[in-house]
Design a protein around this motif. Structure first.
Motif, PDB file in Angstrom:
ATOM      1  N   HIS A  72       5.868  -2.380  17.279  1.00 31.76           N
ATOM      2  CA  HIS A  72       5.548  -1.437  16.807  1.00 31.76           C
ATOM      3  C   HIS A  72       6.199  -1.479  15.737  1.00 31.76           C
ATOM      4  O   HIS A  72       5.628  -0.617  14.665  1.00 31.76           O
ATOM      5  CB  HIS A  72       5.359  -0.601  17.657  1.00 31.76           C
ATOM      6  CG  HIS A  72       5.780   0.692  18.478  1.00 31.76           C
ATOM      7  ND1 HIS A  72       7.036   0.227  19.224  1.00 31.76           N
ATOM      8  CD2 HIS A  72       6.348   1.995  18.475  1.00 31.76           C
ATOM      9  CE1 HIS A  72       8.018   0.947  19.458  1.00 31.76           C
ATOM     10  NE2 HIS A  72       7.635   2.166  19.558  1.00 31.76           N
ATOM     11  N   PHE A  73       7.211  -1.500  16.103  1.00 28.01           N
ATOM     12  CA  PHE A  73       8.452  -1.101  14.634  1.00 28.01           C
ATOM     13  C   PHE A  73       8.554  -1.776  13.348  1.00 28.01           C
ATOM     14  O   PHE A  73       8.257  -1.301  12.464  1.00 28.01           O
ATOM     15  CB  PHE A  73       9.873  -0.749  15.437  1.00 28.01           C
ATOM     16  CG  PHE A  73      10.273   0.060  15.956  1.00 28.01           C
ATOM     17  CD1 PHE A  73       9.910   1.131  16.272  1.00 28.01           C
ATOM     18  CD2 PHE A  73      10.576  -0.087  16.895  1.00 28.01           C
ATOM     19  CE1 PHE A  73      10.505   2.888  16.842  1.00 28.01           C
ATOM     20  CE2 PHE A  73      11.303   1.416  17.982  1.00 28.01           C
ATOM     21  CZ  PHE A  73      11.116   2.129  18.137  1.00 28.01           C
ATOM     22  N   ARG A  74       8.180  -3.371  13.967  1.00 29.54           N
ATOM     23  CA  ARG A  74       8.019  -3.981  12.938  1.00 29.54           C
ATOM     24  C   ARG A  74       6.244  -3.431  12.453  1.00 29.54           C
ATOM     25  O   ARG A  74       5.808  -3.718  11.529  1.00 29.54           O
ATOM     26  CB  ARG A  74       7.859  -5.756  13.539  1.00 29.54           C
ATOM     27  CG  ARG A  74       9.492  -5.370  13.827  1.00 29.54           C
ATOM     28  CD  ARG A  74       9.442  -7.073  14.112  1.00 29.54           C
ATOM     29  NE  ARG A  74      11.154  -7.642  14.617  1.00 29.54           N
ATOM     30  CZ  ARG A  74      11.184  -8.661  14.598  1.00 29.54           C
ATOM     31  NH1 ARG A  74      10.433  -9.894  14.709  1.00 29.54           N
ATOM     32  NH2 ARG A  74      12.297  -8.790  15.714  1.00 29.54           N
ATOM     33  N   LEU A  75       5.166  -3.208  13.251  1.00 32.14           N
ATOM     34  CA  LEU A  75       4.046  -2.718  12.573  1.00 32.14           C
ATOM     35  C   LEU A  75       4.419  -1.628  11.676  1.00 32.14           C
ATOM     36  O   LEU A  75       3.228  -1.834  10.450  1.00 32.14           O
ATOM     37  CB  LEU A  75       2.741  -2.895  13.348  1.00 32.14           C
ATOM     38  CG  LEU A  75       1.564  -2.381  13.417  1.00 32.14           C
ATOM     39  CD1 LEU A  75       0.837  -3.660  12.019  1.00 32.14           C
ATOM     40  CD2 LEU A  75       1.076  -2.592  14.364  1.00 32.14           C
ATOM     41  N   ALA A  76       4.873  -1.311  11.942  1.00 25.85           N
ATOM     42  CA  ALA A  76       4.714  -0.193  10.957  1.00 25.85           C
ATOM     43  C   ALA A  76       5.293  -0.060   9.966  1.00 25.85           C
ATOM     44  O   ALA A  76       5.016   0.464   8.538  1.00 25.85           O
ATOM     45  CB  ALA A  76       5.842   1.148  11.428  1.00 25.85           C
ATOM     46  N   ALA A  77       6.398  -1.269   9.877  1.00 27.72           N
ATOM     47  CA  ALA A  77       7.134  -1.478   8.886  1.00 27.72           C
ATOM     48  C   ALA A  77       6.152  -2.117   7.204  1.00 27.72           C
ATOM     49  O   ALA A  77       6.344  -2.243   7.046  1.00 27.72           O
ATOM     50  CB  ALA A  77       8.169  -2.027   9.189  1.00 27.72           C
ATOM     51  N   HIS A  78       5.771  -3.010   8.504  1.00 30.92           N
ATOM     52  CA  HIS A  78       4.669  -3.874   7.226  1.00 30.92           C
ATOM     53  C   HIS A  78       3.358  -3.260   6.797  1.00 30.92           C
ATOM     54  O   HIS A  78       3.366  -3.141   5.323  1.00 30.92           O
ATOM     55  CB  HIS A  78       3.777  -5.097   8.486  1.00 30.92           C
ATOM     56  CG  HIS A  78       2.723  -5.651   7.740  1.00 30.92           C
ATOM     57  ND1 HIS A  78       3.259  -7.077   6.641  1.00 30.92           N
ATOM     58  CD2 HIS A  78       1.616  -6.763   8.503  1.00 30.92           C
ATOM     59  CE1 HIS A  78       2.073  -7.630   6.503  1.00 30.92           C
ATOM     60  NE2 HIS A  78       1.443  -7.126   7.755  1.00 30.92           N
ATOM     61  N   LEU A  79       2.673  -1.892   6.864  1.00 22.96           N
ATOM     62  CA  LEU A  79       2.139  -1.025   6.917  1.00 22.96           C
ATOM     63  C   LEU A  79       2.339   0.159   5.854  1.00 22.96           C
ATOM     64  O   LEU A  79       1.821  -0.101   4.733  1.00 22.96           O
ATOM     65  CB  LEU A  79       1.255  -0.394   7.806  1.00 22.96           C
ATOM     66  CG  LEU A  79       0.196   0.654   8.025  1.00 22.96           C
ATOM     67  CD1 LEU A  79      -1.059   0.143   7.371  1.00 22.96           C
ATOM     68  CD2 LEU A  79      -0.341   1.511   9.096  1.00 22.96           C
TER      69      LEU A  79
END
Length: 321
Positions: free
Chosen positions: A152-159
Motif C-alpha cells: 500500500h506504500f508503493r500504491l500510494a507513491a504511484h498514485l
C-alpha cells in the motif's frame, strides 16, 4: 502568441489523459486486475495476446503468482482474460500518455515554439512520466513475490506521483494562460497551500485504504459500526498499517480537509470549489456505504483529481508577480 495556444492545449490534453489514466487505474484496482500481468515488457507488451497459445503462456505465468495460488486458485482462462484486459489497458494508456507528451516536444523544440524559460520545465515533465512507468512496475513487483497484493506504500507513491504529474502539467498550462496574476495577501496564499497539503494527505491515506482493502472493514457512516473510535485504534503506528485505523484516519482527515477547503473557497468566493469538495465528500461516503462498488469508488478517485485541478487553477492565480 498562436503557438503558445497550441502548447497550452497540448498540456491540457496530456493532463486530461493523466486524469483518464487515474480512473482506469481505479477500475483496475477495484476489479482486482492489477497483478494479472506478471511480465514487464515496455515495447512488445503494448500488444495483448493475439492467439490461444500466447493466452495460455501468460495464463501459465499468472498461475505461478501469489495472487493465483492464494486467492484465485482454480480460475478459468475466460475469467483471467477479463482481469488481464484492465491491467493491459491501464499499461497501454500509460504508453499513450508518454507518446502524447514525448512526440510533440521535439517538434516544438526544433520549431523554437517553446516559450522562454520552459524548456527545462517541459523536460522535467518528460522525466516525471518515465519515473511513473518505473514506479508502476515497482509497485506491481511487490505483489509478485510472496503476497497476493501490492504494497500500500508503493500504491500510494504511484498514485501520488500521478497527482504530481497531473498538477505539474496544469500548473504549466495555467502559467502560460495567466500572464497577469492577481495580487493577494500572504495570508491567503498560505491558506491555499495549507489546503493543498491537506488534500494531498487525504489522497495518500485514500491510497492506503485502497491498498489494504480498508474500505471493506466498516461500511457505516458516521460511526464505524457502533463506535466513534474503533477499538482497533490502539497505537499511532496503526494509522499506517492496520486497515481499521487507516480507514478511521482517512475518514476524519477527509472531513477536516473538507472544512479547510470550504473555508478557502469561501474566502475566494468560489462556488465551484465549494460544490466539488461537497460532492467529493458525498462520493466518499457513498463508496463506503456501497462496500466500495466500482462506479462510486471510481467517481471518488475522479473527484479527487478534479478537486486538485481547481486548486491548481486558484494557486496559479495567486502566484507572485
Amino acid at each position: 502568441m498562436k503557438h503558445h495556444k497550441v502548447i497550452i492545449n497540448w498540456l491540457f490534453f496530456t493532463a486530461f489523459m493523466v486524469f483518464a489514466m487515474a480512473v482506469i487505474g481505479a477500475i483496475t484496482r477495484l476489479t482486482e486486475s492489477g497483478l494479472s500481468m506478471v511480465e514487464w515488457r515496455p515495447l512488445i507488451g503494448a500488444l495483448p495476446p493475439l492467439n490461444e497459445a500466447e493466452w495460455l503462456r501468460v495464463f501459465t505465468l499468472y498461475q505461478q503468482s501469489p495472487e493465483y495460488q492464494k486467492t484465485n486458485i482454480g480460475m478459468e482462462l475466460s475469467e483471467f482474460k477479463n482481469i488481464f484486459f484492465w491491467e493491459w489497458f491501464h499499461r497501454l494508456w500509460g504508453r499513450l500518455i508518454g507518446l502524447a507528451y514525448a512526440l510533440p516536444l521535439p517538434y516544438f523544440w526544433v520549431r523554437q515554439q517553446i516559450p522562454e524559460g520552459y524548456k527545462l520545465k517541459f523536460f522535467i515533465g518528460l522525466v516525471l512520466g518515465g519515473l511513473q512507468g518505473v514506479m508502476g512496475w515497482y509497485m506491481v513487483k511487490s505483489g509478485l513475490v510472496d503476497r497476493p497484493s501490492v504494497s500500500h506504500f508503493r500504491l500510494a507513491a504511484h498514485l501520488g506521483l500521478a497527482f504530481i504529474i497531473f498538477s505539474y502539467l496544469l500548473w504549466l498550462a495555467f502559467s502560460l494562460q495567466n500572464k497577469a496574476p492577481e495580487t493577494s495577501s500572504f495570508c491567503l496564499k498560505r491558506h491555499a497551500w495549507v489546503t493543498m497539503f491537506f488534500i494531498a494527505t487525504t489522497i495518500i491515506w485514500g491510497a492506503y485504504v485502497a491498498g489494504l482493502d480498508a474500505g471493506l472493514v466498516y461500511n457505516s457512516w458516521p460511526k464505524m459500526g457502533t463506535y466513534w473510535i474503533p477499538p482497533e485504534l490502539q497505537s499511532i503506528m496503526h494509522i499506517f498499517f492496520d486497515p481499521v485505523s487507516v480507514q478511521f484516519t482517512h475518514r476524519w482527515v477527509a472531513m477536516l480537509t473538507g472544512v479547510i477547503v470550504l473555508s478557502f473557497a469561501y474566502r475566494i468566493k468560489s462556488f465551484v470549489l465549494m460544490s466539488i469538495v461537497l460532492l467529493q465528500v458525498g462520493l466518499g461516503i457513498i463508496a463506503l456505504l456501497s462496500q466500495v462498488s466500482i462506479i462510486p469508488a471510481a467517481m471518488h478517485q475522479a473527484g479527487a483529481f478534479i478537486l486538485i485541478a481547481v486548486m491548481i487553477f486558484h494557486l496559479q492565480k495567486l502566484r507572485s508577480k
